[in-house]
Design an enzyme around this catalytic site. Structure first.
Site, PDB file in Angstrom:
ATOM      1  N   HIS A 120       0.820  -1.226   0.000  1.00  0.00           N
ATOM      2  CA  HIS A 120       0.000   0.000   0.000  1.00  0.00           C
ATOM      3  C   HIS A 120       0.855   1.280   0.000  1.00  0.00           C
ATOM      4  O   HIS A 120       0.316   2.376  -0.177  1.00  0.00           O
ATOM      5  CB  HIS A 120      -0.932   0.046   1.207  1.00  0.00           C
ATOM      6  CG  HIS A 120      -1.962  -1.054   1.223  1.00  0.00           C
ATOM      7  ND1 HIS A 120      -2.825  -1.277   0.171  1.00  0.00           N
ATOM      8  CD2 HIS A 120      -2.251  -2.000   2.161  1.00  0.00           C
ATOM      9  CE1 HIS A 120      -3.607  -2.318   0.470  1.00  0.00           C
ATOM     10  NE2 HIS A 120      -3.273  -2.776   1.659  1.00  0.00           N
ATOM     11  N   ASP A 243      -4.035 -12.910   3.683  1.00  0.00           N
ATOM     12  CA  ASP A 243      -5.264 -12.446   4.342  1.00  0.00           C
ATOM     13  C   ASP A 243      -6.528 -12.716   3.523  1.00  0.00           C
ATOM     14  O   ASP A 243      -7.613 -12.282   3.907  1.00  0.00           O
ATOM     15  CB  ASP A 243      -5.151 -10.961   4.718  1.00  0.00           C
ATOM     16  CG  ASP A 243      -4.554 -10.112   3.614  1.00  0.00           C
ATOM     17  OD1 ASP A 243      -4.365 -10.623   2.494  1.00  0.00           O
ATOM     18  OD2 ASP A 243      -4.274  -8.917   3.869  1.00  0.00           O
TER      19      ASP A 243
END
Ligand SMILES: [Zn+2]
Length: 303
Positions: A120, A243
Site C-alpha cells: 500500500h 489475508d
C-alpha cells in the site's frame, strides 16, 4: 528455497490491538527455525539503502519516514511507527531486494518473511500498515541490475495500490493483482490497466467477497497465468499476502490453506516454465497467526 528473515521484525510495534502485530514475526521465526531443522538455508537481511528506496519513493517520503526514527508516530489512521520502525522497515525492504536478487542470480526460489508489509506504500505516502513498498523496491533493484522484464503477482486480499502506482506507466514491470473488491483501499477496478507506455501492464482481477478455492483456481488458471505467459518475465515476484484465508479477521474471502498452497504451486510452475524458476515471495498481509503459519509452511515447502 532460500528463506530471508530476522527476529528483529518483532521490533516494529504498532499500538496494542493493531492487527499487523509483532506476533506475526514470531510466526516468521517459527517457520524459519523449522526450515533450518530440515536443512534449509535461512539468511539475515541487510538494510536497504537510500538509493535503493529512491528508485521508488520520493525524497520527501524518505525524509518523512526517516524522521520517525526514535518516535511513535501516527502516519495515517491505520499506519503507525514505533521507535525502531524506520530501521525495521529498511530491513524489510532489504530482505525483499535480497530475495529477488537470490532468485535472479541462482534460479532457486526465495522467500522474504518481513514486516511491516509494503504494497500500500505509494511513491510519496505511507498507508495501510506499509512504510516502504518492499516488493516495488525489489522489482526496481532487479531492473537496475539489468533484468529486462519483472512480473509482480499480488495474492493479498487487498489491492496493492502502491505497487500499481509505482509501475503504472512502466511496460517493463507487469503488475497483476487478485483482490476482494470493492474493499480497502478502493482501487483495483478492472479498467485500471496503466497509462501511456504502461497500458496493458497492470492487470486487476477484482473478486467478490466470499470467493473460494475453486474461484481463485479458476482466476489464476484462466487470467493470471495466461497474462504471465504473454509477458514472459525474466523474474517473478509474488506479493505474498495470506489475508484472503478463510480464517483471516480482515479479509472476507474463503481460501483455505490448501487453496493458497495451490496458488503458490501454480506460480512456481509458471516460474519454472517461463523464467528458469526465478521466483521470490515477499510477505504482505495475513493476520490470523495459525493460518499465516500454515500458508508460509506451504510456501516454503512448495519449492
Ligand atoms: Zn492485505
Amino acid at each position: 528455497m532460500r528463506v530471508i528473515s530476522s527476529p528483529r521484525f518483532a521490533e516494529h510495534t504498532p499500538p496494542p490491538g493493531h492487527p499487523e502485530r509483532p506476533e506475526r514475526a514470531e510466526v516468521f521465526d517459527a517457520v524459519a527455525a523449522d526450515w533450518r531443522r530440515r536443512g534449509g538455508e535461512v539468511s539475515e537481511p541487510r538494510a536497504a539503502t537510500r538509493d535503493e528506496l529512491a528508485r521508488v519513493h520520493t525524497p520527501a517520503h524518505l525524509d518523512q519516514i526517516a524522521a520517525t526514527a526514535g518516535c511513535a508516530v501516527m502516519l495515517d489512521p491505520d499506519t503507525f511507527t514505533s521507535p525502531e520502525s524506520h530501521q525495521i522497515a529498511l530491513l524489510a525492504a532489504g530482505a525483499a531486494i535480497e530475495a529477488a536478487r537470490h532468485a535472479a542470480h541462482t534460479g532457486e526460489a526465495a522467500l522474504a518473511m518481513v514486516r511491516p508489509p509494503g504494497h500500500h506504500a505509494s511513491p510519496d505516502r505511507a498507508m495501510g500498515f506499509c512504510l516502504y513498498n518492499n516488493v516495488a523496491v525489489a522489482a526496481a533493484a532487479l531492473r537496475a541490475l539489468g533484468v529486462a522484464r519483472v512480473a509482480i503477482v499480488d495474492i493479498d486480499v487487498h489491492h496493492g495500490n502502491g505497487t500499481q502506482a509505482v509501475f503504472y506507466r512502466d511496460p517493463t514491470v507487469l503488475y497483476v493483482s487478485s483482490h476482494q473488491f470493492p474493499y480497502y483501499p478502493g482501487t483495483g477496478a478492472a479498467d485500471e490497466t496503466g497509462i501511456g507506455a504502461g497500458v496493458g501492464f497492470t492487470l486487476n482481477v477484482p473478486m467478490a467477497a466470499g470467493a473460494t478455492d475453486r474461484d481463485y483456481g479458476r482466476v489464476y488458471e484462466t487470467v493470471v497465468l495466461p497474462a504471465l505467459d504473454r509477458f514472459r518475465p525474466d523474474v517473478l515476484l509474488v506479493s505474498a499476502g495470506f489475508d484472503a484465508h478463510e480464517l483471516d479477521p480482515l479479509g472476507g474471502m474463503r481460501l483455505t490453506t490448501a487453496g493458497y498452497a495451490h496458488l503458490v504451486s501454480l506460480l512456481h510452475g509458471a516460474a519454472t516454465r517461463l523464467c528458469g524458476h526465478r521466483v521470490a515471495f515477499i510477505t504482505e498481509g495475513g493476520y490470523h497467526l495459525a493460518a499465516l503459519r500454515e500458508c508460509l509452511d506451504a510456501t516454503v515447502q512448495a519449492s
